[in-house]
Design a protein around this motif. Structure first.
Motif, mmCIF file in Angstrom:
data_model
loop_
_atom_site.group_PDB
_atom_site.id
_atom_site.type_symbol
_atom_site.label_atom_id
_atom_site.label_comp_id
_atom_site.label_asym_id
_atom_site.label_seq_id
_atom_site.Cartn_x
_atom_site.Cartn_y
_atom_site.Cartn_z
ATOM 1 N N LYS A 118 2.612 -15.512 1.976
ATOM 2 C CA LYS A 118 1.626 -15.648 0.900
ATOM 3 C C LYS A 118 1.729 -14.484 -0.081
ATOM 4 O O LYS A 118 1.537 -14.654 -1.275
ATOM 5 N N ARG A 119 2.061 -13.308 0.434
ATOM 6 C CA ARG A 119 2.192 -12.149 -0.447
ATOM 7 C C ARG A 119 3.357 -12.315 -1.411
ATOM 8 O O ARG A 119 3.339 -11.792 -2.511
ATOM 9 N N GLU A 120 4.381 -13.006 -0.977
ATOM 10 C CA GLU A 120 5.515 -13.250 -1.872
ATOM 11 C C GLU A 120 5.283 -14.453 -2.774
ATOM 12 O O GLU A 120 6.021 -14.655 -3.720
ATOM 13 N N GLU A 121 4.258 -15.235 -2.481
ATOM 14 C CA GLU A 121 3.993 -16.443 -3.261
ATOM 15 C C GLU A 121 2.817 -16.290 -4.219
ATOM 16 O O GLU A 121 2.937 -16.627 -5.389
ATOM 17 N N VAL A 122 1.679 -15.811 -3.710
ATOM 18 C CA VAL A 122 0.469 -15.879 -4.532
ATOM 19 C C VAL A 122 -0.452 -14.668 -4.504
ATOM 20 O O VAL A 122 -1.283 -14.522 -5.379
ATOM 21 N N MET A 123 -0.361 -13.830 -3.498
ATOM 22 C CA MET A 123 -1.367 -12.778 -3.416
ATOM 23 C C MET A 123 -0.763 -11.378 -3.478
ATOM 24 O O MET A 123 0.429 -11.201 -3.299
ATOM 25 N N LYS A 124 -1.598 -10.429 -3.725
ATOM 26 C CA LYS A 124 -1.176 -9.042 -3.868
ATOM 27 C C LYS A 124 -1.097 -8.336 -2.518
ATOM 28 O O LYS A 124 -1.807 -8.658 -1.595
ATOM 29 N N THR A 125 -0.228 -7.345 -2.439
ATOM 30 C CA THR A 125 -0.109 -6.487 -1.277
ATOM 31 C C THR A 125 -1.055 -5.306 -1.469
ATOM 32 O O THR A 125 -1.233 -4.824 -2.585
ATOM 33 N N ARG A 126 -1.662 -4.833 -0.389
ATOM 34 C CA ARG A 126 -2.562 -3.681 -0.482
ATOM 35 C C ARG A 126 -1.809 -2.489 -1.071
ATOM 36 O O ARG A 126 -0.621 -2.300 -0.820
ATOM 37 N N LYS A 127 -2.525 -1.671 -1.789
ATOM 38 C CA LYS A 127 -1.942 -0.512 -2.465
ATOM 39 C C LYS A 127 -1.190 0.404 -1.507
ATOM 40 O O LYS A 127 -0.050 0.788 -1.756
ATOM 41 N N THR A 128 -1.809 0.766 -0.390
ATOM 42 C CA THR A 128 -1.162 1.699 0.534
ATOM 43 C C THR A 128 0.044 1.062 1.220
ATOM 44 O O THR A 128 1.022 1.740 1.498
ATOM 45 N N GLU A 129 -0.022 -0.236 1.483
ATOM 46 C CA GLU A 129 1.133 -0.922 2.060
ATOM 47 C C GLU A 129 2.304 -0.903 1.087
ATOM 48 O O GLU A 129 3.443 -0.646 1.476
ATOM 49 N N PHE A 130 2.015 -1.167 -0.177
ATOM 50 C CA PHE A 130 3.086 -1.186 -1.172
ATOM 51 C C PHE A 130 3.689 0.206 -1.355
ATOM 52 O O PHE A 130 4.903 0.358 -1.473
ATOM 53 N N GLU A 131 2.852 1.227 -1.338
ATOM 54 C CA GLU A 131 3.384 2.583 -1.473
ATOM 55 C C GLU A 131 4.281 2.926 -0.291
ATOM 56 O O GLU A 131 5.302 3.598 -0.449
ATOM 57 N N MET A 132 3.922 2.454 0.909
ATOM 58 C CA MET A 132 4.784 2.687 2.063
ATOM 59 C C MET A 132 6.106 1.954 1.885
ATOM 60 O O MET A 132 7.168 2.498 2.196
ATOM 61 N N LEU A 133 6.062 0.735 1.379
ATOM 62 C CA LEU A 133 7.300 -0.009 1.118
ATOM 63 C C LEU A 133 8.161 0.732 0.090
ATOM 64 O O LEU A 133 9.387 0.798 0.221
ATOM 65 N N GLN A 134 7.531 1.293 -0.919
ATOM 66 C CA GLN A 134 8.272 2.081 -1.911
ATOM 67 C C GLN A 134 8.935 3.287 -1.251
ATOM 68 O O GLN A 134 10.069 3.628 -1.582
ATOM 69 N N LEU A 135 8.227 3.935 -0.346
ATOM 70 C CA LEU A 135 8.810 5.070 0.372
ATOM 71 C C LEU A 135 10.043 4.637 1.155
ATOM 72 O O LEU A 135 11.083 5.292 1.111
ATOM 73 N N LEU A 136 9.928 3.534 1.880
ATOM 74 C CA LEU A 136 11.056 3.053 2.682
ATOM 75 C C LEU A 136 12.252 2.681 1.815
ATOM 76 O O LEU A 136 13.397 2.840 2.221
ATOM 77 N N ALA A 137 11.973 2.198 0.617
ATOM 78 C CA ALA A 137 13.044 1.798 -0.299
ATOM 79 C C ALA A 137 13.547 2.959 -1.155
ATOM 80 O O ALA A 137 14.456 2.790 -1.959
ATOM 81 N N GLY A 138 12.948 4.153 -0.994
ATOM 82 C CA GLY A 138 13.350 5.298 -1.806
ATOM 83 C C GLY A 138 12.927 5.185 -3.248
ATOM 84 O O GLY A 138 13.572 5.733 -4.141
ATOM 85 N N GLU A 139 11.824 4.497 -3.504
ATOM 86 C CA GLU A 139 11.376 4.247 -4.873
ATOM 87 C C GLU A 139 10.020 4.840 -5.218
ATOM 88 O O GLU A 139 9.513 4.616 -6.310
ATOM 89 N N HIS A 140 9.405 5.577 -4.305
ATOM 90 C CA HIS A 140 8.086 6.135 -4.597
ATOM 91 C C HIS A 140 8.231 7.214 -5.663
ATOM 92 O O HIS A 140 9.160 8.017 -5.617
ATOM 93 N N GLU A 141 7.303 7.239 -6.617
ATOM 94 C CA GLU A 141 7.423 8.179 -7.733
ATOM 95 C C GLU A 141 7.108 9.624 -7.353
ATOM 96 O O GLU A 141 7.509 10.545 -8.071
#
Length: 142
Positions: free
Chosen positions: A36-59
């Motif tokens: 659902k997150r990939e289709e219609v809904m937003k990911t929580r802010k802290t979850e997304f920031e963690m994903l950015q960290l794992l991907a090496g993309e956090h600002e």
């Protein structure tokens, strides 16, 4: 930081070379909830920031494994957080409940219940890992 777009979450998943099932496991949610997150809904802010960290993309931050032979994903903590741990993290960051709620994207009352004993609420693994990193309390990552 604004709320992540649906396409950003999917793009990071592809960058990390993870399946939807693996992403759901990292975030501590069901496969359908992740889909659902990939289709219609937003990911929580802290979850997304963690994903950015794992991907090496956090600002602001870069995450590394304390064991150089492992990737940050391998150092992920899947244990449930407790109200005592969440309160300790908030206090070590020097934040009030209102400030922690703002940081995590919860309503003040929503965060408050996470710190109360016997409420049965907690944060998901993605959020928990991110908060432990912010507080410099993560056992496997820094």
């Amino acid at each position: 930081m604004s709320a992540p777009s649906i396409s950003e979450v999917k793009r990071i998943r592809h960058k990390l070379n993870l399946t939807q099932s693996q992403m759901a496991q990292l975030l501590g949610i069901t496969l359908r909830a992740y889909q659902k997150r990939e289709e219609v809904m937003k990911t929580r802010k802290t979850e997304f920031e963690m994903l950015q960290l794992l991907a090496g993309e956090h600002e602001l931050y870069v995450v590394c494994s304390k064991d150089p032979s492992k990737s940050p994903i391998e150092g992920w903590v899947m244990d449930d957080s407790t109200h005592e741990e969440l309160r300790a993290i908030r206090e070590s960051l020097g934040l009030t409940i209102a400030q922690m709620a703002e940081l995590t994207g919860y309503a003040r009352s929503g965060w408050n219940t996470k710190e109360l004993p016997d409420q049965g609420t907690t944060v998901r693994p993605g959020e928990y890992n991110y908060l432990m990193l912010l507080a410099n309390k993560h056992p496997n990552l820094y």
